[in-house]
Scaffold this active site. Structure first.
Site, PDB file in Angstrom:
ATOM      1  N   ALA A  68      -7.441  -6.246   4.007  1.00  0.00           N
ATOM      2  CA  ALA A  68      -7.333  -5.883   5.423  1.00  0.00           C
ATOM      3  C   ALA A  68      -7.162  -4.374   5.461  1.00  0.00           C
ATOM      4  O   ALA A  68      -6.727  -3.760   4.479  1.00  0.00           O
ATOM      5  CB  ALA A  68      -6.122  -6.567   6.060  1.00  0.00           C
ATOM      6  N   LYS A 125      -4.898 -15.822   5.899  1.00  0.00           N
ATOM      7  CA  LYS A 125      -4.480 -16.829   4.912  1.00  0.00           C
ATOM      8  C   LYS A 125      -4.385 -18.215   5.556  1.00  0.00           C
ATOM      9  O   LYS A 125      -4.668 -19.228   4.896  1.00  0.00           O
ATOM     10  CB  LYS A 125      -3.145 -16.446   4.269  1.00  0.00           C
ATOM     11  N   TYR A 178       2.883  -8.499   7.450  1.00  0.00           N
ATOM     12  CA  TYR A 178       1.751  -9.224   6.860  1.00  0.00           C
ATOM     13  C   TYR A 178       0.643  -9.436   7.909  1.00  0.00           C
ATOM     14  O   TYR A 178      -0.534  -9.459   7.597  1.00  0.00           O
ATOM     15  CB  TYR A 178       2.212 -10.546   6.243  1.00  0.00           C
ATOM     16  N   ASP A 223     -19.322  -7.381  -4.255  1.00  0.00           N
ATOM     17  CA  ASP A 223     -18.515  -7.168  -3.049  1.00  0.00           C
ATOM     18  C   ASP A 223     -18.765  -8.389  -2.177  1.00  0.00           C
ATOM     19  O   ASP A 223     -19.892  -8.608  -1.716  1.00  0.00           O
ATOM     20  CB  ASP A 223     -18.978  -5.871  -2.354  1.00  0.00           C
ATOM     21  N   VAL A 224     -17.730  -9.196  -1.956  1.00  0.00           N
ATOM     22  CA  VAL A 224     -17.941 -10.485  -1.271  1.00  0.00           C
ATOM     23  C   VAL A 224     -18.273 -10.340   0.212  1.00  0.00           C
ATOM     24  O   VAL A 224     -18.581 -11.338   0.870  1.00  0.00           O
ATOM     25  CB  VAL A 224     -16.742 -11.453  -1.441  1.00  0.00           C
ATOM     26  N   LYS A 270       4.378  -7.911  -7.882  1.00  0.00           N
ATOM     27  CA  LYS A 270       4.025  -6.491  -7.722  1.00  0.00           C
ATOM     28  C   LYS A 270       2.656  -6.188  -8.337  1.00  0.00           C
ATOM     29  O   LYS A 270       2.536  -5.895  -9.517  1.00  0.00           O
ATOM     30  CB  LYS A 270       5.106  -5.611  -8.354  1.00  0.00           C
ATOM     31  N   THR A 271       1.619  -6.302  -7.524  1.00  0.00           N
ATOM     32  CA  THR A 271       0.251  -5.978  -7.938  1.00  0.00           C
ATOM     33  C   THR A 271      -0.227  -4.809  -7.078  1.00  0.00           C
ATOM     34  O   THR A 271       0.489  -4.358  -6.188  1.00  0.00           O
ATOM     35  CB  THR A 271      -0.683  -7.175  -7.682  1.00  0.00           C
ATOM     36  N   SER A 295      -3.072  -7.751 -11.998  1.00  0.00           N
ATOM     37  CA  SER A 295      -3.684  -8.689 -11.044  1.00  0.00           C
ATOM     38  C   SER A 295      -3.304 -10.130 -11.360  1.00  0.00           C
ATOM     39  O   SER A 295      -3.233 -10.522 -12.535  1.00  0.00           O
ATOM     40  CB  SER A 295      -5.222  -8.610 -11.125  1.00  0.00           C
ATOM     41  N   ILE A 296      -3.141 -10.917 -10.294  1.00  0.00           N
ATOM     42  CA  ILE A 296      -2.934 -12.356 -10.488  1.00  0.00           C
ATOM     43  C   ILE A 296      -4.144 -12.945 -11.228  1.00  0.00           C
ATOM     44  O   ILE A 296      -3.990 -13.814 -12.097  1.00  0.00           O
ATOM     45  CB  ILE A 296      -2.692 -13.048  -9.131  1.00  0.00           C
TER      46      ILE A 296
HETATM   47  P1  NAD Z   1      -5.110  -7.242  -6.776  1.00  0.00           P
HETATM   48  O1  NAD Z   1      -5.212  -5.977  -5.999  1.00  0.00           O
HETATM   49  O2  NAD Z   1      -4.943  -7.151  -8.230  1.00  0.00           O
HETATM   50  O3  NAD Z   1      -6.358  -8.190  -6.440  1.00  0.00           O
HETATM   51  C1  NAD Z   1      -7.043  -8.169  -5.206  1.00  0.00           C
HETATM   52  C2  NAD Z   1      -8.512  -8.128  -5.545  1.00  0.00           C
HETATM   53  O4  NAD Z   1      -9.303  -8.244  -4.361  1.00  0.00           O
HETATM   54  C3  NAD Z   1      -8.941  -6.812  -6.234  1.00  0.00           C
HETATM   55  O5  NAD Z   1      -9.507  -7.079  -7.486  1.00  0.00           O
HETATM   56  C4  NAD Z   1      -9.980  -6.248  -5.284  1.00  0.00           C
HETATM   57  O6  NAD Z   1     -11.018  -5.556  -5.944  1.00  0.00           O
HETATM   58  C5  NAD Z   1     -10.491  -7.530  -4.636  1.00  0.00           C
HETATM   59  N1  NAD Z   1     -11.272  -7.288  -3.424  1.00  0.00           N
HETATM   60  C6  NAD Z   1     -10.867  -6.747  -2.242  1.00  0.00           C
HETATM   61  N2  NAD Z   1     -11.913  -6.655  -1.394  1.00  0.00           N
HETATM   62  C7  NAD Z   1     -12.994  -7.181  -2.044  1.00  0.00           C
HETATM   63  C8  NAD Z   1     -14.364  -7.359  -1.718  1.00  0.00           C
HETATM   64  N3  NAD Z   1     -14.864  -6.986  -0.514  1.00  0.00           N
HETATM   65  N4  NAD Z   1     -15.198  -7.915  -2.634  1.00  0.00           N
HETATM   66  C9  NAD Z   1     -14.736  -8.270  -3.857  1.00  0.00           C
HETATM   67  N5  NAD Z   1     -13.449  -8.118  -4.242  1.00  0.00           N
HETATM   68  C10 NAD Z   1     -12.595  -7.580  -3.336  1.00  0.00           C
HETATM   69  O7  NAD Z   1      -3.872  -8.039  -6.105  1.00  0.00           O
HETATM   70  P2  NAD Z   1      -3.355  -9.534  -6.287  1.00  0.00           P
HETATM   71  O8  NAD Z   1      -1.972  -9.508  -5.751  1.00  0.00           O
HETATM   72  O9  NAD Z   1      -3.637 -10.016  -7.641  1.00  0.00           O
HETATM   73  O10 NAD Z   1      -4.247 -10.330  -5.225  1.00  0.00           O
HETATM   74  C11 NAD Z   1      -5.036 -11.451  -5.560  1.00  0.00           C
HETATM   75  C12 NAD Z   1      -4.880 -12.546  -4.512  1.00  0.00           C
HETATM   76  O11 NAD Z   1      -3.546 -13.046  -4.577  1.00  0.00           O
HETATM   77  C13 NAD Z   1      -5.114 -12.108  -3.079  1.00  0.00           C
HETATM   78  O12 NAD Z   1      -5.802 -13.131  -2.392  1.00  0.00           O
HETATM   79  C14 NAD Z   1      -3.698 -12.000  -2.537  1.00  0.00           C
HETATM   80  O13 NAD Z   1      -3.674 -12.194  -1.137  1.00  0.00           O
HETATM   81  C15 NAD Z   1      -3.050 -13.154  -3.259  1.00  0.00           C
HETATM   82  N6  NAD Z   1      -1.582 -13.162  -3.291  1.00  0.00           N
HETATM   83  C16 NAD Z   1      -0.893 -12.080  -3.770  1.00  0.00           C
HETATM   84  C17 NAD Z   1       0.484 -12.113  -3.798  1.00  0.00           C
HETATM   85  C18 NAD Z   1       1.276 -10.930  -4.287  1.00  0.00           C
HETATM   86  O14 NAD Z   1       2.460 -10.811  -3.929  1.00  0.00           O
HETATM   87  N7  NAD Z   1       0.700 -10.054  -5.112  1.00  0.00           N
HETATM   88  C19 NAD Z   1       1.178 -13.256  -3.358  1.00  0.00           C
HETATM   89  C20 NAD Z   1       0.442 -14.355  -2.904  1.00  0.00           C
HETATM   90  C21 NAD Z   1      -0.942 -14.297  -2.874  1.00  0.00           C
HETATM   91  C1  IMJ Z   2       1.078  -7.396   2.076  1.00  0.00           C
HETATM   92  C2  IMJ Z   2       1.396  -6.766   3.264  1.00  0.00           C
HETATM   93  C3  IMJ Z   2       2.632  -6.913   3.885  1.00  0.00           C
HETATM   94  C4  IMJ Z   2       3.589  -7.721   3.312  1.00  0.00           C
HETATM   95  C5  IMJ Z   2       3.288  -8.352   2.101  1.00  0.00           C
HETATM   96  C6  IMJ Z   2       2.034  -8.189   1.486  1.00  0.00           C
HETATM   97  N1  IMJ Z   2       4.021  -9.198   1.302  1.00  0.00           N
HETATM   98  C7  IMJ Z   2       3.284  -9.572   0.230  1.00  0.00           C
HETATM   99  C8  IMJ Z   2       2.048  -8.953   0.295  1.00  0.00           C
HETATM  100  C9  IMJ Z   2       5.397  -9.608   1.600  1.00  0.00           C
HETATM  101  C10 IMJ Z   2       3.759 -10.516  -0.825  1.00  0.00           C
HETATM  102  C11 IMJ Z   2       0.931  -9.087  -0.719  1.00  0.00           C
HETATM  103  N2  IMJ Z   2      -0.043 -10.144  -0.326  1.00  0.00           N
HETATM  104  C12 IMJ Z   2       0.440 -11.511  -0.363  1.00  0.00           C
HETATM  105  C13 IMJ Z   2      -1.341  -9.891   0.077  1.00  0.00           C
HETATM  106  O1  IMJ Z   2      -2.050 -10.841   0.365  1.00  0.00           O
HETATM  107  C14 IMJ Z   2      -1.871  -8.522   0.196  1.00  0.00           C
HETATM  108  C15 IMJ Z   2      -3.072  -8.270   0.766  1.00  0.00           C
HETATM  109  C16 IMJ Z   2      -3.597  -6.946   1.030  1.00  0.00           C
HETATM  110  C17 IMJ Z   2      -3.006  -5.774   0.590  1.00  0.00           C
HETATM  111  C18 IMJ Z   2      -3.576  -4.539   0.916  1.00  0.00           C
HETATM  112  C19 IMJ Z   2      -2.954  -3.224   0.517  1.00  0.00           C
HETATM  113  C20 IMJ Z   2      -3.919  -2.065   0.546  1.00  0.00           C
HETATM  114  C21 IMJ Z   2      -4.973  -2.158   1.606  1.00  0.00           C
HETATM  115  N3  IMJ Z   2      -5.367  -3.374   2.077  1.00  0.00           N
HETATM  116  C22 IMJ Z   2      -4.768  -4.551   1.706  1.00  0.00           C
HETATM  117  N4  IMJ Z   2      -5.320  -5.707   2.122  1.00  0.00           N
HETATM  118  C23 IMJ Z   2      -4.757  -6.885   1.791  1.00  0.00           C
HETATM  119  O2  IMJ Z   2      -5.536  -1.115   2.001  1.00  0.00           O
END
Ligand code: NAD
Ligand code: IMJ
Length: 257
Positions: free
Chosen positions: A96, A163, A156, A65-66, A193-194, A20-21
């Site tokens: 989503a 966002k 996306y 749970d937010v 890759k998370t 996770s980030i």
């Molecule tokens: P992650 O799956 O490790 O973290 C997402 C978190 O959201 C999880 O801990 C999950 O439990 C939590 N969550 C979802 N629904 C929730 C709810 N109702 N209540 C409380 N918690 C809830 O993945 P990540 O990639 O570390 O995502 C963290 C943030 O970074 C997200 O906002 C994501 O959009 C953003 N982000 C991710 C990427 C990427 O490529 N991984 C890039 C840019 C931004």
């Molecule tokens: C997510 C979907 C499509 C394209 C995507 C992503 N790209 C990246 C992400 C290019 C980088 C990851 N990202 C930035 C996110 O914010 C992801 C949010 C997310 C991911 C899931 C996967 C599983 C699920 N619901 C989700 N809801 C939000 O059921």
């Protein structure tokens, strides 16, 4: 090591596992001297979150749970009882329906739109309102965003709209909370890759490859890179910055073609 955040208390929302980030941010804040608190979403994630949080000496580990107002109230009540006040809030949460992260955006249902915007954008407003009450000495609120807020990224879809709303919330929150010396930022991270990124997104590797080949730095980013920026934004060195969306993406966002 120099500990510029020694004694600061940081609440980290959105840790799922060691990819996770939120984990990269928690490690950076811990390295710089912060005390930490974490939430977990449901019992399944508790099993993963608890050992990680404990390894950084977390003082609070509680369910949240937010999308649930009662859980937000009781979570912040726990923080108030154990800490009284705190300094840093990290919101690293998005969700989503899987069905809405593919196909045509125009097909997004009302329910799917509401869910994505509620969990991924409104939740920042709800937790910031609670945080403000427990930040009498000012503080820093950080959230995570993605380039899909600014430009159309395949699949996306509704998350891009969520966002965009989140980034706008950052500015309105920064304006409201600024007089109380609470600063609010969004960090726009490149693809990492998370769980949320790899979770069934078929062409995710293509996004990593594109950043590696086309970004000015020709490199992907890591949760540690995001953690380093997060720590900087919490420092006094950043005390006159608020309301920004800051990219950590090897410069990918500036490239036009
Ligand atoms: P992650 O799956 O490790 O973290 C997402 C978190 O959201 C999880 O801990 C999950 O439990 C939590 N969550 C979802 N629904 C929730 C709810 N109702 N209540 C409380 N918690 C809830 O993945 P990540 O990639 O570390 O995502 C963290 C943030 O970074 C997200 O906002 C994501 O959009 C953003 N982000 C991710 C990427 C990427 O490529 N991984 C890039 C840019 C931004
Ligand atoms: C997510 C979907 C499509 C394209 C995507 C992503 N790209 C990246 C992400 C290019 C980088 C990851 N990202 C930035 C996110 O914010 C992801 C949010 C997310 C991911 C899931 C996967 C599983 C699920 N619901 C989700 N809801 C939000 O059921």
């Amino acid at each position: 090591m120099n500990k510029p955040l020694a004694g600061k208390k940081a609440l980290i929302l959105g840790l799922a596992n060691d990819r996770s980030i939120a984990w990269g941010i928690a490690q950076a804040l811990h390295d710089q001297g912060c005390k930490l608190a974490f939430n977990f979403l449901g019992e399944n994630l508790e099993k993963r979150v608890r050992p990680l949080a404990e390894s950084l000496g977390a003082e609070i580990i509680a369910p949240l749970d937010v999308s649930n107002d009662d859980q937000i109230a009781s979570f912040f009540n726990t923080v108030k009882e154990k800490w009284g006040t705190f300094d840093i809030l990290v919101h690293s949460i998005a969700f989503a329906n899987k069905d809405d992260l593919g196909g045509r955006f125009v097909d997004t249902s009302r329910a799917g739109f509401k869910l994505a915007l509620d969990v991924s954008a409104y939740s920042l407003v709800a937790v910031s309102r609670e945080a403000e009450k427990l930040m009498p000495n000012g503080g820093t609120i950080l959230t995570l965003t993605y380039y899909g807020a600014e430009k159309v990224i395949p699949n996306y879809n509704v998350m891009g709209v969520a966002k965009a709303a989140l980034e706008s919330c950052v500015k309105y929150l920064a304006a409201d909370l600024g007089p109380n010396k609470i600063r609010v930022h969004a960090i726009s991270a490149g693809p990492i890759k998370t769980l949320a990124a790899a979770g069934g997104i078929s062409n995710f590797r293509d996004f990593l490859t594109t950043v590696a080949e086309k970004s000015p730095m020709r490199e992907n980013v890591s949760p540690e890179d995001v953690g380093a920026l997060a720590a900087f934004l919490c420092h006094d060195s950043a005390k006159h910055m608020t309301g920004s969306v800051i990219h950590v993406d090897s410069g990918y966002n500036i490239i036009g073609a």
